[in-house]
Design an enzyme around this catalytic site. Structure first.
Site, PDB file in Angstrom:
ATOM      1  N   CYS A  19      81.263  96.531 -28.270  1.00 26.05           N
ATOM      2  CA  CYS A  19      82.279  96.270 -29.298  1.00 26.05           C
ATOM      3  C   CYS A  19      81.696  95.367 -30.379  1.00 26.05           C
ATOM      4  O   CYS A  19      81.917  95.579 -31.585  1.00 26.05           O
ATOM      5  CB  CYS A  19      83.500  95.600 -28.690  1.00 26.05           C
ATOM      6  SG  CYS A  19      84.349  96.590 -27.444  1.00 26.05           S
ATOM      7  N   CYS A  83     112.589  71.858 -58.707  1.00 29.60           N
ATOM      8  CA  CYS A  83     113.895  72.504 -58.590  1.00 29.60           C
ATOM      9  C   CYS A  83     113.763  73.797 -57.810  1.00 29.60           C
ATOM     10  O   CYS A  83     112.665  74.198 -57.414  1.00 29.60           O
ATOM     11  CB  CYS A  83     114.490  72.777 -59.973  1.00 29.60           C
ATOM     12  SG  CYS A  83     113.503  73.920 -60.971  1.00 29.60           S
ATOM     13  N   CYS A  86     111.343  76.482 -58.897  1.00 30.16           N
ATOM     14  CA  CYS A  86     109.945  76.224 -58.519  1.00 30.16           C
ATOM     15  C   CYS A  86     109.658  76.825 -57.142  1.00 30.16           C
ATOM     16  O   CYS A  86     108.590  77.399 -56.901  1.00 30.16           O
ATOM     17  CB  CYS A  86     109.657  74.722 -58.486  1.00 30.16           C
ATOM     18  SG  CYS A  86     109.892  73.879 -60.053  1.00 30.16           S
ATOM     19  N   ASP A 502     123.465  79.202 -16.504  1.00 32.61           N
ATOM     20  CA  ASP A 502     122.883  79.405 -15.179  1.00 32.61           C
ATOM     21  C   ASP A 502     123.542  78.372 -14.269  1.00 32.61           C
ATOM     22  O   ASP A 502     124.088  77.365 -14.741  1.00 32.61           O
ATOM     23  CB  ASP A 502     121.369  79.200 -15.255  1.00 32.61           C
ATOM     24  CG  ASP A 502     120.731  79.153 -13.890  1.00 32.61           C
ATOM     25  OD1 ASP A 502     120.988  80.060 -13.081  1.00 32.61           O
ATOM     26  OD2 ASP A 502     119.996  78.184 -13.623  1.00 32.61           O
TER      27      ASP A 502
END
Length: 815
Positions: A19, A83, A86, A502
């Site tokens: 590989c 702001c 932006c 549970d």
């Protein structure tokens, strides 16, 4: 000659040396590649190439070879955002980078989280091209960088504000004093004269704009020229228009139509001052929104006293090693996570769990960094350091929750992306309408009202409305022992219709205990039974032994022992034959149980396991063992019912035990006798029947149900697998945290809706007023000065409203 670049890529799917060769060969065939090194152990490829080769071409080549290049998660710190627009612009820039699949930018934390197969350099470049400064956030351990940065930001804004106020005040007095107080006008005319007054205002206003106000221009105009205007652009346009008109009126008055010669220096100067005031108050409020994180960070001690070669040595926390023996003196904080080697004390763990009651610690007990040792000295062995400590993990989880976005924020961001261009269009239309259709002086009216529209519409409040509430809400949750691992759980919890628990270890203590001992002269025969049970490994046997020891009974040696599967145990203790087990063991041994049969049945009906004890062939008594219901469970179920939420229990225990616990707690639905996969099916059924479901569990077998539920809640004392599968983690075994988590969610989302309403309603209502719609009706116009003040106060209001979440109180009693 092309510049040589280096790129590192993670690769998944390689299994052998062939590989590696296949990947290296594929990459080496790419034009521009000079060297390739692929490592199978690290699953990494290091590639040297010239600047002409695109990263995505390399990724595509690896994938064509049959392997995967996984996405990476990056965190960037971004400076310069002011702001909501932006935020949208930065996100848009990041999403445009090839290989980016997700990008989330947070205005309050000034951070971006990106999932991508791109390089961090390309991400930083994209943000910088959008007009902001960016750098990669280094390290996973929490730091005080953000705190120090905000403190420095507030100090800098304070300096700028003082300078702007000192310069703008004389301008305001000279101009507005002349209009408002006749005596001031006469004084100026008889002393320095109106022209000299205008020149003084010109000088002082110029100093304001090139000094404290320069940031609006160096950021606002470039953004405008790029076709991506922001808040700075609105302020820069508005103040520049007022200032430019005033300069023409002062030095080139002949260019203006007759009757329009006037100056508006005070508008430009005071607007800058007021907006700086708003930003200063905003910076201070932002600092308060992250106080929970700051307090957690400050809990981390800087040094530790280590025992080395028989001596006490004080060392920096960073210099500790796993296994170091550390002395924790009374009154000091535990420096790191560890196990108590020797000593006994009480430790205040409220900073982790939210519970004020100290916890007893002795040899073998676990202690956590940041907790406070109260009385005795402890010697502990370090078991977790740095970012691996529980405190560091809590801080990291809170930071991640604070920095992420709720689904509701996506809508806000889309709106605000178009908001600033829309405002600029409204300002232009306002000017044109007044200029062509307004009364004289039309030019003056058009200019003033257009400036008012630009200034009042800055969308700061919109951008802060959601993230500030998240920061404060999740921070308060951490203080109460509730950690939100995923921010969308914060939004969804308020929609919960049913909470499923549970049983074992969640509704109950998870530890069998002796709750009843029935029979005369119980100490004598209980000593014999416990001595025999000491040889058994069954959890119920351990409960009997513990109970006997707690009563001060001394166990005896046994002569014989035999475990009888499904029945019990038998043996010889102190030369006496002893049987301990189920009723059928007695029946099989031909021992009469009639005298205790009714009592045994009533105990079984109460979900208790009954052990019959026989000595020398005669029944002498009963021992009832049960997994005690947590005290907090009763309060929690009641609080949930008061909220209008259904409560269910899903357990692998038998129906008899489950129904007895459900009856004691007034639980609505019970699903018993299910395996872990069956819990998933039970969750699905409850979701179909009731709607949004939260599942609460603590064990490995709860992980599938936690993942299937709409919101998974893990008990922090449970397993790592359960915690990893959950959306919310309770740092204490008390179930009251479930109700508190829903309470925090409801309060935070309500707070966000309030913020968004006022942010949008404020702009929607005041933009038309600023444009002058009330003038034909009542002659009312909104001064740019008042517009600037109102805009600054809108952000302060949103932040102040978010800070109210710090006052959220726990529901019910902690137990």
């Amino acid at each position: 000659m092309s510049e040589t670049n280096r790129t590192a890529l993670q690769i998944e799917g390689m299994t052998c040396a062939s590989c590696v060769g296949r990947v290296e060969k594929a990459l080496q065939n790419l034009p521009g590649v000079t060297r390739v090194s692929v490592n199978l152990a690290t699953e990494r490829a290091d590639i040297e190439h010239d600047s002409s080769l695109d990263r995505h071409k390399m990724i595509e080549t690896i994938e064509n070879a049959g392997y995967d290049v996984p996405e990476q998660t990056y965190e960037l710190e971004i400076e310069g955002m002011t702001c909501a627009s932006c935020v949208g612009r930065a996100e848009k820039a990041l999403l445009a980078v090839p290989g980016v699949s997700e990008a989330s930018v947070n205005l309050a934390t000034e951070r971006a989280t990106i999932k991508a197969r791109a390089s961090v350099e390309s991400l930083i470049e994209a943000v910088e091209n959008a007009g902001y400064d960016a750098k990669e956030r280094q390290g996973s351990a929490p730091s005080q960088d953000m705190t120090e940065k905000r403190e420095e930001e507030a100090r800098g804004l304070k300096r700028e504000l003082i300078i702007a106020a000192a310069l703008a005040l004389p301008v305001f007095v000279l101009e507005m004093g002349s209009h408002m107080i006749p005596g001031v006008h006469e004084l100026i005319m008889n002393t320095i004269g109106m022209r000299t007054s205008w020149i003084i205002q010109f000088v002082l206003t110029t100093l304001v704009l090139v000094g404290p106000g320069r940031t609006f221009y160096i950021k606002g105009f470039p953004a405008l020229f790029k076709g991506a205007p922001d808040m700075n652009s609105l302020v820069a346009l508005g103040t520049a228009a007022a200032y430019g008109f005033s300069v023409v009126a002062t030095f080139f008055s002949g260019l203006l139509p007759e009757g329009t010669v006037n100056v508006y220096y005070e508008a430009a100067a005071v607007i800058v001052g007021l907006i700086l005031l708003g930003r200063y108050l905003e910076a201070r409020a932002k600092g308060r929104t992250s106080e929970a994180i700051q307090r957690l960070i400050k809990l981390q001690p800087k040094t530790a006293t280590v025992l080395r070669d028989g001596s006490e040595v004080e060392v920096e926390i960073a210099d500790l090693s796993l296994g170091d023996l550390i002395l924790v003196k009374p009154g000091s904080r535990v420096p790191v996570d560890g196990l108590v080697e020797s000593g006994q004390s009480w430790v205040d763990e409220s900073m982790l769990t939210g519970e004020p009651v100290p916890v007893q610690k002795e040899s073998g007990s676990e202690v956590f960094g940041g907790t406070v040792n109260q009385k005795g000295a402890l010697r502990i062995k370090a078991s977790a350091l740095g970012s691996d400590t529980v405190l560091s993990q809590i801080i990291r989880m809170v930071e991640e929750a604070q920095g992420s976005k709720l689904p509701i924020q996506a809508t806000v961001d889309k709106v605000t992306m178009w908001f600033v261009p829309a405002v600029m269009s409204v300002a232009l239309i306002t000017f044109l309408v007044w200029f062509f259709f307004g009364p004289e002086p039309a030019l003056t009216f058009g200019l003033v009202n257009a400036v008012a529209v630009l200034i009042i519409a800055c969308p700061c409040a919109m951008g802060l409305a959601t993230p500030t509430s998240i920061m404060v809400g999740t921070g308060r949750g951490a203080e109460m022992g509730v950690l939100f691992r995923r921010s969308d759980a914060l939004q969804r919890l308020k929609e919960v219709k049913v909470v499923a628990f549970d049983k074992t270890g969640t509704l109950t203590e998870g530890k069998p205990q002796v709750v009843d001992v029935v029979g005369p002269d119980s100490e004598s025969w209980l000593r014999l039974a416990a001595s025999l049970e000491a040889s058994s490994e069954h959890p119920i046997a351990g409960a009997v032994v513990t109970h006997a020891k707690n009563k001060g009974l001394e166990l005896q040696e046994i002569g014989e022992f035999e475990s009888l599967t499904g029945l019990g145990i038998k043996g010889v203790v102190d030369t006496k034959s002893v049987l301990v087990g189920a009723e059928r063991l007695m029946t099989q041994s031909e021992i009469d149980v009639a005298q205790f049969k009714d009592r045994a049945q009533s105990l079984s009906d109460e979900a208790k396991t009954v052990l019959f004890v026989a000595v020398e062939g005669e029944l002498v008594g009963l021992v009832a063992v049960a997994d005690k219901i947590k005290e907090s469970a009763r309060d929690t179920v009641k609080v949930l019912h008061d909220m209008g939420i259904k409560v269910a229990m899903i357990t692998g225990d038998n129906a008899g035990t489950a129904n007895a616990v459900a009856k004691a707690l007034d639980i609505d639905d019970v699903v018993a006798g299910v395996m872990p996969n069956g819990k998933v099916d039970a969750v699905k059924s409850l979701q179909e029947a009731h709607g949004v479901l939260a599942f609460v569990g603590d064990g490995i077998n709860d992980a599938p149900a936690l993942a299937q539920s709409d919101i998974g809640v893990a008990i922090g004392t449970g397993t790592d697998v359960a915690i990893e599968a959950a959306d919310v983690v309770l740092m204490t075994s008390s179930l009251q945290g479930v109700a508190n988590a829903i309470h925090i969610s409801t309060s935070t989302i309500r707070n966000i809706h309030q913020n968004l309403f006022w942010a949008f309603a404020y702009n929607t209502a005041l933009i038309p007023v600023a444009a002058g719609v009330l003038y034909p009706i009542s002659g009312t116009l909104l001064s740019p000065l008042f517009a600037a003040g109102a805009m600054a106060l809108s952000s302060v209001f949103v932040l102040s409203n978010a800070l109210r979440l710090k006052k959220i109180q726990p529901l019910g009693a902690q137990a």
